[in-house]
Motif scaffolding. Structure first.
Motif, PDB file in Angstrom:
ATOM      1  N   GLY A   1     -10.016   1.289  -8.177  1.00  0.00           N
ATOM      2  CA  GLY A   1      -8.907   0.365  -8.493  1.00  0.00           C
ATOM      3  C   GLY A   1      -7.456   1.015  -8.175  1.00  0.00           C
ATOM      4  O   GLY A   1      -7.119   1.627  -9.220  1.00  0.00           O
ATOM      5  N   ILE A   2      -6.701   0.740  -7.330  1.00  0.00           N
ATOM      6  CA  ILE A   2      -5.679   1.414  -6.880  1.00  0.00           C
ATOM      7  C   ILE A   2      -4.537   0.628  -7.209  1.00  0.00           C
ATOM      8  O   ILE A   2      -3.653   0.284  -6.362  1.00  0.00           O
ATOM      9  CB  ILE A   2      -5.606   2.168  -5.592  1.00  0.00           C
ATOM     10  CG1 ILE A   2      -6.714   2.998  -5.496  1.00  0.00           C
ATOM     11  CG2 ILE A   2      -4.245   2.918  -5.228  1.00  0.00           C
ATOM     12  CD1 ILE A   2      -6.869   4.195  -6.181  1.00  0.00           C
ATOM     13  N   GLY A   3      -4.359  -0.158  -8.432  1.00  0.00           N
ATOM     14  CA  GLY A   3      -3.080  -0.749  -8.672  1.00  0.00           C
ATOM     15  C   GLY A   3      -2.248   0.217  -9.444  1.00  0.00           C
ATOM     16  O   GLY A   3      -2.551   1.418  -9.436  1.00  0.00           O
ATOM     17  N   PRO A   4      -1.291  -0.277 -10.295  1.00  0.00           N
ATOM     18  CA  PRO A   4      -0.225   0.585 -10.956  1.00  0.00           C
ATOM     19  C   PRO A   4      -1.006   1.538 -11.934  1.00  0.00           C
ATOM     20  O   PRO A   4      -0.609   2.753 -11.707  1.00  0.00           O
ATOM     21  CB  PRO A   4       0.311  -0.247 -11.995  1.00  0.00           C
ATOM     22  CG  PRO A   4       0.531  -1.716 -11.278  1.00  0.00           C
ATOM     23  CD  PRO A   4      -0.895  -1.764 -10.571  1.00  0.00           C
ATOM     24  N   ILE A   5      -2.045   1.009 -12.468  1.00  0.00           N
ATOM     25  CA  ILE A   5      -2.898   2.123 -13.495  1.00  0.00           C
ATOM     26  C   ILE A   5      -3.642   3.183 -12.691  1.00  0.00           C
ATOM     27  O   ILE A   5      -3.650   4.243 -12.868  1.00  0.00           O
ATOM     28  CB  ILE A   5      -3.781   1.358 -14.405  1.00  0.00           C
ATOM     29  CG1 ILE A   5      -2.871   0.465 -15.382  1.00  0.00           C
ATOM     30  CG2 ILE A   5      -4.730   2.152 -15.128  1.00  0.00           C
ATOM     31  CD1 ILE A   5      -2.344   1.482 -16.562  1.00  0.00           C
TER      32      ILE A   5
ATOM     33  N   ALA B   1      -3.842  -1.433   2.342  1.00  0.00           N
ATOM     34  CA  ALA B   1      -2.401  -0.839   1.748  1.00  0.00           C
ATOM     35  C   ALA B   1      -2.174   0.007   0.710  1.00  0.00           C
ATOM     36  O   ALA B   1      -1.690   0.764   1.000  1.00  0.00           O
ATOM     37  CB  ALA B   1      -1.437  -2.301   1.818  1.00  0.00           C
ATOM     38  N   ARG B   2      -3.327  -0.389  -0.050  1.00  0.00           N
ATOM     39  CA  ARG B   2      -3.119   0.461  -1.495  1.00  0.00           C
ATOM     40  C   ARG B   2      -3.727   1.727  -1.245  1.00  0.00           C
ATOM     41  O   ARG B   2      -3.129   2.703  -1.820  1.00  0.00           O
ATOM     42  CB  ARG B   2      -3.885  -0.404  -2.652  1.00  0.00           C
ATOM     43  CG  ARG B   2      -2.983  -1.530  -2.929  1.00  0.00           C
ATOM     44  CD  ARG B   2      -3.298  -2.216  -4.673  1.00  0.00           C
ATOM     45  NE  ARG B   2      -2.099  -2.824  -4.786  1.00  0.00           N
ATOM     46  CZ  ARG B   2      -2.031  -3.593  -6.209  1.00  0.00           C
ATOM     47  NH1 ARG B   2      -3.122  -3.519  -7.017  1.00  0.00           N
ATOM     48  NH2 ARG B   2      -1.042  -4.103  -6.587  1.00  0.00           N
ATOM     49  N   LEU B   3      -4.741   1.737  -0.351  1.00  0.00           N
ATOM     50  CA  LEU B   3      -5.414   3.120   0.049  1.00  0.00           C
ATOM     51  C   LEU B   3      -4.477   4.151   0.614  1.00  0.00           C
ATOM     52  O   LEU B   3      -4.268   5.142   0.541  1.00  0.00           O
ATOM     53  CB  LEU B   3      -6.557   2.804   0.633  1.00  0.00           C
ATOM     54  CG  LEU B   3      -7.786   2.019  -0.105  1.00  0.00           C
ATOM     55  CD1 LEU B   3      -8.936   2.134   0.779  1.00  0.00           C
ATOM     56  CD2 LEU B   3      -8.331   2.962  -1.004  1.00  0.00           C
ATOM     57  N   GLU B   4      -3.406   3.296   1.334  1.00  0.00           N
ATOM     58  CA  GLU B   4      -2.468   3.970   1.930  1.00  0.00           C
ATOM     59  C   GLU B   4      -1.525   4.886   1.028  1.00  0.00           C
ATOM     60  O   GLU B   4      -1.014   5.949   1.089  1.00  0.00           O
ATOM     61  CB  GLU B   4      -1.669   3.109   2.951  1.00  0.00           C
ATOM     62  CG  GLU B   4      -2.353   2.957   4.388  1.00  0.00           C
ATOM     63  CD  GLU B   4      -2.712   4.335   5.074  1.00  0.00           C
ATOM     64  OE1 GLU B   4      -1.978   5.243   5.343  1.00  0.00           O
ATOM     65  OE2 GLU B   4      -3.928   4.459   5.390  1.00  0.00           O
TER      66      GLU B   4
ATOM     67  N   ASN C   1       1.034 -12.364  -7.287  1.00  0.00           N
ATOM     68  CA  ASN C   1       0.480 -12.261  -6.134  1.00  0.00           C
ATOM     69  C   ASN C   1       0.787 -10.657  -5.547  1.00  0.00           C
ATOM     70  O   ASN C   1       1.479 -10.497  -4.419  1.00  0.00           O
ATOM     71  CB  ASN C   1       1.045 -13.166  -4.927  1.00  0.00           C
ATOM     72  CG  ASN C   1       0.863 -14.513  -5.526  1.00  0.00           C
ATOM     73  OD1 ASN C   1      -0.318 -15.053  -5.700  1.00  0.00           O
ATOM     74  ND2 ASN C   1       1.846 -15.451  -5.516  1.00  0.00           N
ATOM     75  N   ALA C   2       0.685  -9.783  -6.470  1.00  0.00           N
ATOM     76  CA  ALA C   2       0.946  -8.521  -6.135  1.00  0.00           C
ATOM     77  C   ALA C   2       0.438  -7.904  -4.841  1.00  0.00           C
ATOM     78  O   ALA C   2       1.409  -7.288  -3.990  1.00  0.00           O
ATOM     79  CB  ALA C   2       0.421  -7.718  -7.355  1.00  0.00           C
ATOM     80  N   ALA C   3      -0.771  -8.278  -4.448  1.00  0.00           N
ATOM     81  CA  ALA C   3      -1.518  -7.734  -3.268  1.00  0.00           C
ATOM     82  C   ALA C   3      -0.660  -7.943  -2.326  1.00  0.00           C
ATOM     83  O   ALA C   3      -0.288  -7.051  -1.275  1.00  0.00           O
ATOM     84  CB  ALA C   3      -2.957  -7.703  -3.165  1.00  0.00           C
ATOM     85  N   GLU C   4      -0.537  -9.300  -1.895  1.00  0.00           N
ATOM     86  CA  GLU C   4      -0.109  -9.678  -0.776  1.00  0.00           C
ATOM     87  C   GLU C   4       1.530  -9.484  -0.650  1.00  0.00           C
ATOM     88  O   GLU C   4       2.253  -9.398   0.398  1.00  0.00           O
ATOM     89  CB  GLU C   4      -0.162 -11.451  -0.664  1.00  0.00           C
ATOM     90  CG  GLU C   4       0.645 -12.279  -1.515  1.00  0.00           C
ATOM     91  CD  GLU C   4       0.195 -13.884  -1.338  1.00  0.00           C
ATOM     92  OE1 GLU C   4       1.024 -14.540  -1.044  1.00  0.00           O
ATOM     93  OE2 GLU C   4      -0.965 -14.194  -1.555  1.00  0.00           O
TER      94      GLU C   4
ATOM     95  N   ILE D   1       3.911  -3.084  -6.717  1.00  0.00           N
ATOM     96  CA  ILE D   1       3.226  -2.057  -7.735  1.00  0.00           C
ATOM     97  C   ILE D   1       3.816  -2.460  -9.034  1.00  0.00           C
ATOM     98  O   ILE D   1       3.302  -2.893 -10.012  1.00  0.00           O
ATOM     99  CB  ILE D   1       3.105  -0.908  -7.069  1.00  0.00           C
ATOM    100  CG1 ILE D   1       2.344  -0.558  -5.751  1.00  0.00           C
ATOM    101  CG2 ILE D   1       2.408   0.055  -8.341  1.00  0.00           C
ATOM    102  CD1 ILE D   1       2.369   0.756  -5.130  1.00  0.00           C
ATOM    103  N   LYS D   2       5.090  -1.997  -9.087  1.00  0.00           N
ATOM    104  CA  LYS D   2       6.034  -2.162 -10.313  1.00  0.00           C
ATOM    105  C   LYS D   2       7.119  -2.761 -10.125  1.00  0.00           C
ATOM    106  O   LYS D   2       7.647  -2.438  -9.054  1.00  0.00           O
ATOM    107  CB  LYS D   2       6.115  -0.735 -11.277  1.00  0.00           C
ATOM    108  CG  LYS D   2       5.053  -0.169 -11.924  1.00  0.00           C
ATOM    109  CD  LYS D   2       4.523  -1.373 -13.022  1.00  0.00           C
ATOM    110  CE  LYS D   2       4.868  -0.990 -14.272  1.00  0.00           C
ATOM    111  NZ  LYS D   2       4.178  -1.995 -15.270  1.00  0.00           N
ATOM    112  N   MET D   3       7.506  -3.859 -10.841  1.00  0.00           N
ATOM    113  CA  MET D   3       8.801  -4.450 -10.636  1.00  0.00           C
ATOM    114  C   MET D   3       9.810  -3.976 -11.740  1.00  0.00           C
ATOM    115  O   MET D   3       9.425  -4.076 -13.076  1.00  0.00           O
ATOM    116  CB  MET D   3       8.724  -6.017 -10.859  1.00  0.00           C
ATOM    117  CG  MET D   3       7.252  -6.559 -10.719  1.00  0.00           C
ATOM    118  SD  MET D   3       6.906  -6.969  -8.889  1.00  0.00           S
ATOM    119  CE  MET D   3       8.019  -8.177  -8.665  1.00  0.00           C
TER     120      MET D   3
END
Ligand SMILES: [Zn+2]
Ligand SMILES: [Zn+2]
Length: 373
Positions: A188-192, A216-219, A358-361, A365-367
């Motif tokens: 899980g490559i979100g902000p955390i 995109a998150r893996l990049e 809709n963070a992924a699209e 990551i952080k606002m």
């Protein structure tokens, strides 16, 4: 009575930027801060969805006024209660997501998450009391819940110390006991997940494998130093992890070689599939460090785990590591600023929520929301 603007949670799927009374010192240990910058957390979206019943109950009791969300922020101290010793008006400080009295049994044992002195846990900001997504905020136990902001470090970097860096570091990296030379999988490559990656790298692991369904998150993970990436939609995660960790043994003698699997898997999603994935990836003696917030039971594969001497850890952040992380950020050892993908003015926060939902699209990551003239 003077007023301010705040982002209020009124009930499931209902938030509103509106005028409310400005907070005042209620207890001698309180600090009132002007918010200079704040951000939106995945947990705020859990509350917005209606998944945090205690917050909904509090919000609905104050019909139309609701509960102010947010547990992350950089503040300028406006006023302090008579017992506050370490902060004075004008100081700039990082507000921790955990409010800690510093004196109870739990605070003294680095379990500030369970501070007994106000509310049901140490996480009360924007959960059980008004939070930081406002022009001003009341911060209980200022002396133990605020950290002086060093000069020359951006608010973007410092804001990551309110919650996501200590959460990922304490509940992921430290609980999982990531050590030099370890192989680590982050699911899980979100902000955390990214915060876990950044803070794990500071321990010099030999391999960090980032796992996420979004390329995109893996990049982004690669830019942060992930040595391998796996997209479960395209590859068999277990096979790949076994392959990579076996390959890592290529130059080792049979005495030094480790069995396939990672030493630590850090779960940063919070659904059964990702937890169960972590259980499948661990080498003997390893650990699953669960950071994700689960809403359902998971399958515990004890029949497989016991014979591999696997440790499972869980937790809510206590923020006992904030000072240590602040030092790493100040020295440049950790640079979390690039986690910030979007900037808004504080009064545009409803728009920021729409993008973050809709963070992924939106590749969000952080606002960061700033409140400076
Ligand atoms: Zn949070
Ligand atoms: Zn306490």
């Amino acid at each position: 009575m003077s007023t301010m603007k705040a982002l209020t949670y009124l009930g499931p799927q209902s938030i509103k930027w509106q005028s409310v009374a400005k907070p005042v010192v209620l207890k001698a240990t309180d600090v009132i801060g002007k918010i200079l910058a704040t951000t939106i957390c995945g947990t705020d979206l859990h509350i917005w969805k209606g998944d945090v019943p205690e917050s909904t109950e509090i919000a609905e009791k104050q019909k139309g006024r609701g509960l102010i969300l947010g547990h992350e922020g950089i503040i300028q101290v406006e006023s302090v209660g008579s017992a506050v010793k370490n902060f004075k008006p004008g100081d700039i400080a990082i507000a921790s997501c955990i409010s800690a009295c510093g004196e109870c049994h739990y605070c003294k044992n680095n379990l500030q998450a369970h501070c007994t002195q106000e509310g049901s846990s140490g996480w009360i900001l924007g959960h059980e009391i008004d939070g930081t997504q406002a022009e001003y905020v009341r911060l209980p136990f200022g002396d133990h819940s605020l950290y002086h902001a060093p000069k020359g470090v951006s608010y973007d970097s410092l804001l990551m110390l309110s919650d996501i860096l200590p959460t990922a570091y304490e509940v992921g990296v430290l609980s999982g006991d990531v050590k030099e030379g370890d192989s680590v999988a982050i699911v899980g490559i979100g902000p955390i997940g990214l915060s876990a990656l950044i803070s794990a790298k500071a321990k010099n692991p030999s391999e960090v494998i980032a796992i996420d369904m979004d390329d995109a998150r893996l990049e982004v993970a690669k830019r942060y130093g992930a040595t391998k990436t796996i997209n479960p939609n395209k590859e068999n995660v277990k096979e790949k992890v076994m392959e990579y960790t076996t390959a890592a043994n290529a130059n080792l003698s049979s005495l030094d070689a480790k069995k396939p699997g990672v030493d630590v898997a850090i779960e940063c999603v919070g659904v059964p599939a990702t937890f169960e994935m972590c259980e499948d990836l661990i080498a003997p003696g390893g650990a699953v460090a669960n950071v994700g917030v689960h809403g359902k039971s998971v399958e515990l594969k004890l029949q497989d785990l016991w014979i591999k001497n696997i440790k499972i850890t869980t937790g809510l952040v206590s923020a006992y590591s904030t000072a240590e992380l602040l030092q790493k950020v100040t020295s440049g050892e950790i640079d979390p600023a690039p986690l910030v993908t979007h900037h808004f003015k504080l009064n545009e926060i409803e728009k920021a929520y729409d993008i973050f939902k809709n963070a992924a699209e939106n590749k969000a990551i952080k606002m960061v929301l700033t409140n400076e003239e």
